[in-house]
Structure formats: structure tokens, C-alpha cells
Design a protein around this motif. Structure first.
Motif, PDB file in Angstrom:
ATOM      1  N   LEU A   1      -9.571  -6.623 -57.113  1.00  0.00           N
ATOM      2  CA  LEU A   1      -9.487  -7.931 -56.471  1.00  0.00           C
ATOM      3  C   LEU A   1      -8.196  -8.005 -55.672  1.00  0.00           C
ATOM      4  O   LEU A   1      -7.210  -7.342 -56.004  1.00  0.00           O
ATOM      5  N   LYS A   2      -8.206  -8.809 -54.637  1.00  0.00           N
ATOM      6  CA  LYS A   2      -6.983  -8.998 -53.857  1.00  0.00           C
ATOM      7  C   LYS A   2      -6.006  -9.843 -54.657  1.00  0.00           C
ATOM      8  O   LYS A   2      -6.396 -10.809 -55.320  1.00  0.00           O
ATOM      9  N   THR A   3      -4.761  -9.433 -54.616  1.00  0.00           N
ATOM     10  CA  THR A   3      -3.718 -10.200 -55.297  1.00  0.00           C
ATOM     11  C   THR A   3      -2.771 -10.755 -54.248  1.00  0.00           C
ATOM     12  O   THR A   3      -2.571 -10.158 -53.189  1.00  0.00           O
ATOM     13  N   HIS A   4      -2.226 -11.895 -54.552  1.00  0.00           N
ATOM     14  CA  HIS A   4      -1.258 -12.505 -53.642  1.00  0.00           C
ATOM     15  C   HIS A   4       0.116 -11.950 -53.968  1.00  0.00           C
ATOM     16  O   HIS A   4       0.532 -11.934 -55.132  1.00  0.00           O
ATOM     17  N   ASN A   5       0.797 -11.480 -52.945  1.00  0.00           N
ATOM     18  CA  ASN A   5       2.153 -10.973 -53.147  1.00  0.00           C
ATOM     19  C   ASN A   5       3.109 -12.149 -53.271  1.00  0.00           C
ATOM     20  O   ASN A   5       3.209 -12.968 -52.368  1.00  0.00           O
ATOM     21  N   LYS A   6       3.745 -12.221 -54.424  1.00  0.00           N
ATOM     22  CA  LYS A   6       4.724 -13.277 -54.625  1.00  0.00           C
ATOM     23  C   LYS A   6       5.973 -12.949 -53.819  1.00  0.00           C
ATOM     24  O   LYS A   6       6.369 -11.796 -53.716  1.00  0.00           O
ATOM     25  N   ILE A   7       6.571 -13.983 -53.273  1.00  0.00           N
ATOM     26  CA  ILE A   7       7.848 -13.787 -52.591  1.00  0.00           C
ATOM     27  C   ILE A   7       8.892 -13.551 -53.669  1.00  0.00           C
ATOM     28  O   ILE A   7       9.012 -14.308 -54.626  1.00  0.00           O
ATOM     29  N   LYS A   8       9.620 -12.478 -53.517  1.00  0.00           N
ATOM     30  CA  LYS A   8      10.629 -12.114 -54.500  1.00  0.00           C
ATOM     31  C   LYS A   8      11.788 -13.101 -54.459  1.00  0.00           C
ATOM     32  O   LYS A   8      12.186 -13.568 -53.403  1.00  0.00           O
ATOM     33  N   ASN A   9      12.303 -13.412 -55.646  1.00  0.00           N
ATOM     34  CA  ASN A   9      13.495 -14.242 -55.720  1.00  0.00           C
ATOM     35  C   ASN A   9      14.693 -13.405 -55.298  1.00  0.00           C
ATOM     36  O   ASN A   9      14.756 -12.208 -55.588  1.00  0.00           O
ATOM     37  N   PHE A  10      15.618 -14.016 -54.631  1.00  0.00           N
ATOM     38  CA  PHE A  10      16.814 -13.285 -54.234  1.00  0.00           C
ATOM     39  C   PHE A  10      18.000 -14.227 -54.277  1.00  0.00           C
ATOM     40  O   PHE A  10      17.857 -15.436 -54.412  1.00  0.00           O
ATOM     41  N   MET A  11      19.186 -13.653 -54.194  1.00  0.00           N
ATOM     42  CA  MET A  11      20.420 -14.435 -54.209  1.00  0.00           C
ATOM     43  C   MET A  11      21.179 -14.157 -52.920  1.00  0.00           C
ATOM     44  O   MET A  11      21.198 -13.027 -52.436  1.00  0.00           O
ATOM     45  N   PHE A  12      21.793 -15.203 -52.414  1.00  0.00           N
ATOM     46  CA  PHE A  12      22.691 -15.013 -51.294  1.00  0.00           C
ATOM     47  C   PHE A  12      24.005 -14.438 -51.828  1.00  0.00           C
ATOM     48  O   PHE A  12      24.282 -14.496 -53.032  1.00  0.00           O
ATOM     49  N   GLU A  13      24.798 -13.889 -50.932  1.00  0.00           N
ATOM     50  CA  GLU A  13      26.027 -13.217 -51.338  1.00  0.00           C
ATOM     51  C   GLU A  13      26.944 -14.140 -52.150  1.00  0.00           C
ATOM     52  O   GLU A  13      27.496 -13.734 -53.172  1.00  0.00           O
ATOM     53  N   GLU A  14      27.077 -15.378 -51.717  1.00  0.00           N
ATOM     54  CA  GLU A  14      27.959 -16.318 -52.427  1.00  0.00           C
ATOM     55  C   GLU A  14      27.439 -16.592 -53.846  1.00  0.00           C
ATOM     56  O   GLU A  14      28.222 -16.660 -54.801  1.00  0.00           O
ATOM     57  N   GLU A  15      26.126 -16.724 -53.983  1.00  0.00           N
ATOM     58  CA  GLU A  15      25.533 -16.941 -55.311  1.00  0.00           C
ATOM     59  C   GLU A  15      25.769 -15.730 -56.207  1.00  0.00           C
ATOM     60  O   GLU A  15      26.050 -15.864 -57.398  1.00  0.00           O
ATOM     61  N   MET A  16      25.686 -14.548 -55.625  1.00  0.00           N
ATOM     62  CA  MET A  16      25.896 -13.325 -56.394  1.00  0.00           C
ATOM     63  C   MET A  16      27.340 -13.229 -56.855  1.00  0.00           C
ATOM     64  O   MET A  16      27.610 -12.828 -57.993  1.00  0.00           O
ATOM     65  N   GLU A  17      28.260 -13.603 -55.999  1.00  0.00           N
ATOM     66  CA  GLU A  17      29.677 -13.571 -56.389  1.00  0.00           C
ATOM     67  C   GLU A  17      29.926 -14.513 -57.561  1.00  0.00           C
ATOM     68  O   GLU A  17      30.640 -14.165 -58.509  1.00  0.00           O
ATOM     69  N   GLN A  18      29.316 -15.699 -57.518  1.00  0.00           N
ATOM     70  CA  GLN A  18      29.447 -16.651 -58.633  1.00  0.00           C
ATOM     71  C   GLN A  18      28.811 -16.071 -59.900  1.00  0.00           C
ATOM     72  O   GLN A  18      29.367 -16.199 -60.992  1.00  0.00           O
ATOM     73  N   PHE A  19      27.684 -15.439 -59.750  1.00  0.00           N
ATOM     74  CA  PHE A  19      26.991 -14.840 -60.881  1.00  0.00           C
ATOM     75  C   PHE A  19      27.840 -13.740 -61.524  1.00  0.00           C
ATOM     76  O   PHE A  19      27.906 -13.630 -62.747  1.00  0.00           O
ATOM     77  N   CYS A  20      28.502 -12.939 -60.695  1.00  0.00           N
ATOM     78  CA  CYS A  20      29.335 -11.848 -61.206  1.00  0.00           C
ATOM     79  C   CYS A  20      30.591 -12.362 -61.914  1.00  0.00           C
ATOM     80  O   CYS A  20      31.215 -11.631 -62.676  1.00  0.00           O
ATOM     81  N   ARG A  21      30.964 -13.597 -61.665  1.00  0.00           N
ATOM     82  CA  ARG A  21      32.138 -14.171 -62.348  1.00  0.00           C
ATOM     83  C   ARG A  21      31.803 -14.684 -63.747  1.00  0.00           C
ATOM     84  O   ARG A  21      32.692 -14.943 -64.541  1.00  0.00           O
ATOM     85  N   ILE A  22      30.548 -14.837 -64.058  1.00  0.00           N
ATOM     86  CA  ILE A  22      30.129 -15.399 -65.349  1.00  0.00           C
ATOM     87  C   ILE A  22      30.679 -14.609 -66.540  1.00  0.00           C
ATOM     88  O   ILE A  22      31.224 -15.209 -67.469  1.00  0.00           O
ATOM     89  N   PRO A  23      30.571 -13.264 -66.561  1.00  0.00           N
ATOM     90  CA  PRO A  23      31.088 -12.545 -67.738  1.00  0.00           C
ATOM     91  C   PRO A  23      32.568 -12.826 -68.013  1.00  0.00           C
ATOM     92  O   PRO A  23      32.969 -12.962 -69.164  1.00  0.00           O
ATOM     93  N   LYS A  24      33.346 -12.943 -66.959  1.00  0.00           N
ATOM     94  CA  LYS A  24      34.773 -13.196 -67.133  1.00  0.00           C
ATOM     95  C   LYS A  24      35.008 -14.625 -67.625  1.00  0.00           C
ATOM     96  O   LYS A  24      35.806 -14.864 -68.533  1.00  0.00           O
ATOM     97  N   LYS A  25      34.305 -15.589 -67.048  1.00  0.00           N
ATOM     98  CA  LYS A  25      34.448 -16.997 -67.432  1.00  0.00           C
ATOM     99  C   LYS A  25      34.018 -17.231 -68.869  1.00  0.00           C
ATOM    100  O   LYS A  25      34.609 -18.037 -69.584  1.00  0.00           O
ATOM    101  N   LYS A  26      32.982 -16.561 -69.289  1.00  0.00           N
ATOM    102  CA  LYS A  26      32.428 -16.760 -70.635  1.00  0.00           C
ATOM    103  C   LYS A  26      33.107 -15.868 -71.668  1.00  0.00           C
ATOM    104  O   LYS A  26      32.721 -15.870 -72.830  1.00  0.00           O
ATOM    105  N   HIS A  27      34.073 -15.073 -71.234  1.00  0.00           N
ATOM    106  CA  HIS A  27      34.803 -14.153 -72.121  1.00  0.00           C
ATOM    107  C   HIS A  27      33.845 -13.244 -72.887  1.00  0.00           C
ATOM    108  O   HIS A  27      33.929 -13.104 -74.098  1.00  0.00           O
ATOM    109  N   MET A  28      32.929 -12.675 -72.145  1.00  0.00           N
ATOM    110  CA  MET A  28      31.944 -11.778 -72.743  1.00  0.00           C
ATOM    111  C   MET A  28      32.633 -10.480 -73.147  1.00  0.00           C
ATOM    112  O   MET A  28      33.644 -10.086 -72.570  1.00  0.00           O
TER     113      MET A  28
END
Length: 161
Positions: A99-126
Motif C-alpha cells: 500500500l502507498k504510505t504517506h511520507n511524514k515530514i521529518k522533525n528538525f531543529m534550527f541551529e539556535e534550537e540545537m545550541e540550546q538543546f546542547c546546553r541542557i546537559p551542562k545546565k542540568k548538571h548531568m
């Protein structure tokens, strides 16, 4: 041993399919076998029309196209095996298309969102801050899947570090 069990053993022992894949095939073939039994259709007498009717009923029942396509893959494989083992003369599922399947649009992050995401481990003291930042950055930079990244070994890398 019934033909389905024999096929599943073949997948596990000869083809070395993962336990999860074999279980998914077992589940798919159990649904198909039960459906055929309810309609008094012998698995080795099923036609492509019967399989088409099964697919139609699964779709009418609300099953997603991707799930139906996986079931079709299980059914095709089973009948391919049955032909190879001389249990039937031809594969009735060989002409059934996915059967034909609909291709879902992949979720992505903009560069600024990614930079914020990469700061999480440091902020949370992981515990493993540097490792986590490296993993997040690698995923974003390469577009690799998590499963691809975690399966890497040191010998996969070339060059001097």
C-alpha cells in the motif's frame, strides 16, 4: 512442527533475524492464519484474491498502511519459503503490491534550537556532560539516527585523534 513454526525457525536460525523481527512475523502470520481459518481457507490453498481480501479487511479495520505492508512482507516471505520447501507450487502473495504510505515530514531543529538543546546537559548538571554534548552535536551535524550513532565502534573511525 507446523509450516509457520518451521518458517520462523528458518528466519531465526538460518537467516539470523532478530528476536523482535521473528516475533513480529509470528504475530503477523498468526493474524493471517486466524483470519484464513475463520473463513475456512487453507493456508496452502489461499489465492492472491484471498490475500487481497485480507489486506482490505485490515485496512477497513483501521490498520495503518505501514503495518499492513509489514504483514504483507511476512506473508510473502512465508509463501516464498513454502515454495522453496515444495509445500506449494507458487507464491500467491508475489503479485500483491504494498500500500502507498504517506511520507511524514521529518522533525528538525534550527541551529539556535540545537545550541540550546546542547546546553541542557551542562545546565542540568548531568553526569556525562561532555559525552552528551558530543552525542547531540554528532546527531545534529551528521543527520545520523541514534541507532546508527550508538552502534559505532572505535575501529569505525579513521585518522589521528
Amino acid at each position: 512442527m507446523c509450516a509457520i513454526d518451521s518458517y520462523l525457525s528458518f528466519l531465526k536460525d538460518v537467516k539470523h533475524y532478530s528476536r523482535c523481527t521473528v516475533e513480529a512475523y509470528r504475530s503477523d502470520l498468526a493474524v493471517f492464519s486466524s483470519w484464513a481459518k475463520d473463513l475456512s481457507i487453507d493456508l496452502f490453498s489461499a489465492t492472491s484474491c484471498d490475500i487481497g481480501m485480507f489486506i482490505s479487511e485490515m485496512a477497513d479495520g483501521g490498520l495503518k498502511a505501514s503495518s499492513i505492508n509489514r504483514m504483507l512482507s511476512s506473508i510473502r516471505g512465508f509463501y516464498r519459503y513454502a515454495v522453496k520447501e515444495n509445500l506449494i507450487k507458487y507464491n500467491p502473495a508475489s503479485t500483491i503490491k504494498n500500500l502507498k504510505t504517506h511520507n511524514k515530514i521529518k522533525n528538525f531543529m534550527f541551529e539556535e534550537e540545537m545550541e540550546q538543546f546542547c546546553r541542557i546537559p551542562k545546565k542540568k548538571h548531568m553526569l556525562w556532560t561532555c559525552r552528551d554534548i558530543a552525542l547531540f552535536t554528532s546527531l545534529y551535524s551528521t543527520g545520523a539516527r541514534v541507532s546508527e550513532l550508538i552502534s559505532l565502534d572505535m575501529q569505525d573511525f579513521r585518522g589521528n585523534f
